[in-house]
Design a protein around this motif. Structure first.
Motif, mmCIF file in Angstrom:
data_model
loop_
_atom_site.group_PDB
_atom_site.id
_atom_site.type_symbol
_atom_site.label_atom_id
_atom_site.label_comp_id
_atom_site.label_asym_id
_atom_site.label_seq_id
_atom_site.Cartn_x
_atom_site.Cartn_y
_atom_site.Cartn_z
ATOM 1 N N SER A 28 0.447 -1.529 0.061
ATOM 2 C CA SER A 28 0.178 -0.158 0.090
ATOM 3 C C SER A 28 1.145 1.483 -0.250
ATOM 4 O O SER A 28 2.203 1.011 0.786
ATOM 5 C CB SER A 28 -0.780 -0.042 1.265
ATOM 6 N N THR A 29 0.235 2.287 -0.684
ATOM 7 C CA THR A 29 0.748 3.539 -0.566
ATOM 8 C C THR A 29 0.415 4.479 0.404
ATOM 9 O O THR A 29 1.318 5.932 0.347
ATOM 10 C CB THR A 29 0.728 3.697 -2.496
ATOM 11 N N GLY A 30 0.140 4.314 1.117
ATOM 12 C CA GLY A 30 -0.928 5.569 2.256
ATOM 13 C C GLY A 30 -1.837 4.095 2.923
ATOM 14 O O GLY A 30 -1.593 2.338 3.421
ATOM 15 N N SER A 31 -2.007 4.574 3.864
ATOM 16 C CA SER A 31 -3.168 3.954 5.774
ATOM 17 C C SER A 31 -4.655 2.654 4.673
ATOM 18 O O SER A 31 -4.777 3.179 4.018
ATOM 19 C CB SER A 31 -4.044 4.981 5.946
ATOM 20 N N MET A 32 -3.992 1.765 5.714
ATOM 21 C CA MET A 32 -5.892 0.814 5.600
ATOM 22 C C MET A 32 -6.729 0.843 6.726
ATOM 23 O O MET A 32 -5.632 0.178 7.806
ATOM 24 C CB MET A 32 -5.035 -0.557 4.760
ATOM 25 N N ALA A 33 -7.907 1.119 6.309
ATOM 26 C CA ALA A 33 -9.102 1.261 7.138
ATOM 27 C C ALA A 33 -9.114 -0.477 7.449
ATOM 28 O O ALA A 33 -9.520 -0.742 8.957
ATOM 29 C CB ALA A 33 -10.197 1.869 7.447
ATOM 30 N N TYR A 34 -8.950 -1.095 6.568
ATOM 31 C CA TYR A 34 -8.619 -2.788 6.975
ATOM 32 C C TYR A 34 -7.654 -3.149 5.938
ATOM 33 O O TYR A 34 -8.018 -2.481 4.927
ATOM 34 C CB TYR A 34 -10.290 -2.987 6.747
ATOM 35 N N VAL A 35 -7.067 -4.207 6.056
ATOM 36 C CA VAL A 35 -6.417 -4.913 5.593
ATOM 37 C C VAL A 35 -6.331 -5.837 4.434
ATOM 38 O O VAL A 35 -5.917 -6.727 3.390
ATOM 39 C CB VAL A 35 -4.803 -5.553 5.734
ATOM 40 N N GLY A 36 -8.230 -6.131 4.571
ATOM 41 C CA GLY A 36 -8.870 -7.168 3.685
ATOM 42 C C GLY A 36 -9.156 -8.554 4.460
ATOM 43 O O GLY A 36 -7.838 -8.806 5.289
ATOM 44 N N ASP A 37 -9.959 -9.179 4.123
ATOM 45 C CA ASP A 37 -9.467 -10.587 4.457
ATOM 46 C C ASP A 37 -9.157 -11.595 3.947
ATOM 47 O O ASP A 37 -8.481 -12.304 5.059
ATOM 48 C CB ASP A 37 -11.291 -11.478 4.488
ATOM 49 N N LEU A 38 -7.455 -11.257 3.562
ATOM 50 C CA LEU A 38 -6.865 -12.274 3.192
ATOM 51 C C LEU A 38 -5.264 -11.893 4.032
ATOM 52 O O LEU A 38 -5.126 -13.019 4.014
ATOM 53 C CB LEU A 38 -6.290 -12.225 1.138
ATOM 54 N N MET A 39 -5.954 -10.536 4.875
ATOM 55 C CA MET A 39 -4.464 -10.534 5.093
ATOM 56 C C MET A 39 -4.706 -10.232 7.021
ATOM 57 O O MET A 39 -4.182 -10.313 8.043
ATOM 58 C CB MET A 39 -3.834 -9.077 5.274
ATOM 59 N N ASN A 40 -5.870 -10.052 6.821
ATOM 60 C CA ASN A 40 -5.997 -10.137 8.047
ATOM 61 C C ASN A 40 -6.102 -10.508 9.046
ATOM 62 O O ASN A 40 -5.720 -12.078 9.178
ATOM 63 C CB ASN A 40 -7.889 -9.555 8.514
ATOM 64 N N ASP A 41 -5.519 -10.537 10.131
ATOM 65 C CA ASP A 41 -4.709 -10.729 11.629
ATOM 66 C C ASP A 41 -3.558 -12.209 10.888
ATOM 67 O O ASP A 41 -3.518 -13.139 11.726
ATOM 68 C CB ASP A 41 -6.012 -12.262 12.142
ATOM 69 N N ARG A 42 -3.225 -12.254 10.196
ATOM 70 C CA ARG A 42 -2.236 -13.278 9.331
ATOM 71 C C ARG A 42 -0.830 -12.492 8.515
ATOM 72 O O ARG A 42 0.518 -12.788 8.778
ATOM 73 C CB ARG A 42 -2.687 -13.608 7.828
ATOM 74 N N ALA A 43 -0.580 -11.135 9.109
ATOM 75 C CA ALA A 43 0.697 -9.996 8.898
ATOM 76 C C ALA A 43 2.087 -10.917 9.391
ATOM 77 O O ALA A 43 1.433 -10.768 11.018
ATOM 78 C CB ALA A 43 1.078 -9.365 8.320
ATOM 79 N N SER A 44 2.739 -11.537 9.322
ATOM 80 C CA SER A 44 4.327 -11.614 9.608
ATOM 81 C C SER A 44 5.251 -11.444 9.414
ATOM 82 O O SER A 44 6.490 -11.919 10.757
ATOM 83 C CB SER A 44 4.427 -13.999 9.712
ATOM 84 N N SER A 45 5.126 -10.213 8.664
ATOM 85 C CA SER A 45 7.253 -9.507 8.729
ATOM 86 C C SER A 45 6.371 -8.782 7.343
ATOM 87 O O SER A 45 5.314 -8.248 6.735
ATOM 88 C CB SER A 45 7.565 -11.152 7.656
#
Length: 114
Positions: free
Chosen positions: A44-61
Motif C-alpha cells: 500500500s502507498t497509504g493508510s488502510m482502514a482494513y487490510v482485507g480478509d486475505l491478510m487480516n490477522d495474518r501478517a508475520s513480516s
C-alpha cells in the motif's frame, strides 16, 4: 494522517522472489503472511482502514519502504489497540512482539503514534 490508501494490492510472488523484501517498492508499505517475507504480500502507498480478509490477522513480516511512520491497530478503522509504530525504512523478517497475526488496520503518519 497522510490520507487513505492510494493504491493497495494483494499479490503472490513466485517462490524464488517470495522471500525478497526488495519486492516492496519505494513508497510502499508491505506486509507478508509468513515470516521471512514469504507467502501472500500486501502493499500500500497509504493508510488502510482494513487490510482485507486475505491478510487480516495474518501478517508475520513487513517492510516500511515509505518516508512515514506506520502504526498497527488490531481492529478496523484504526480502533482497538494501537500496539506498535514502525519507523520509515524499517524492514524485518518477523513482526514486532505482540504484532504477529493481529494486524487489522494500519495508518501512515509523520510521527510515531504508539
Amino acid at each position: 494522517m497522510l490520507g487513505t490508501a492510494l493504491a493497495t494490492a494483494l499479490a503472490t510472488a513466485p517462490p524464488a522472489a517470495a522471500r525478497n523484501p526488495d519486492n516492496c517498492l519505494p513508497g510502499q508499505f508491505c506486509l507478508w503472511e509468513s515470516v521471512d517475507h514469504g507467502g501472500v504480500m500486501l502493499y500500500s502507498t497509504g493508510s488502510m482502514a482494513y487490510v482485507g480478509d486475505l491478510m487480516n490477522d495474518r501478517a508475520s513480516s513487513f517492510r516500511n519502504n515509505t518516508s512515514s511512520w506506520v502504526t498497527f491497530y488490531d481492529s478496523r478503522d484504526y480502533r482497538g489497540g494501537c500496539f506498535d509504530s514502525i519507523p520509515p525504512g524499517a524492514v524485518s523478517p518477523v513482526m514486532p512482539p505482540g504484532a504477529d497475526d493481529v494486524v487489522t488496520s494500519f495508518r501512515l503518519t509523520r510521527w510515531a503514534n504508539c
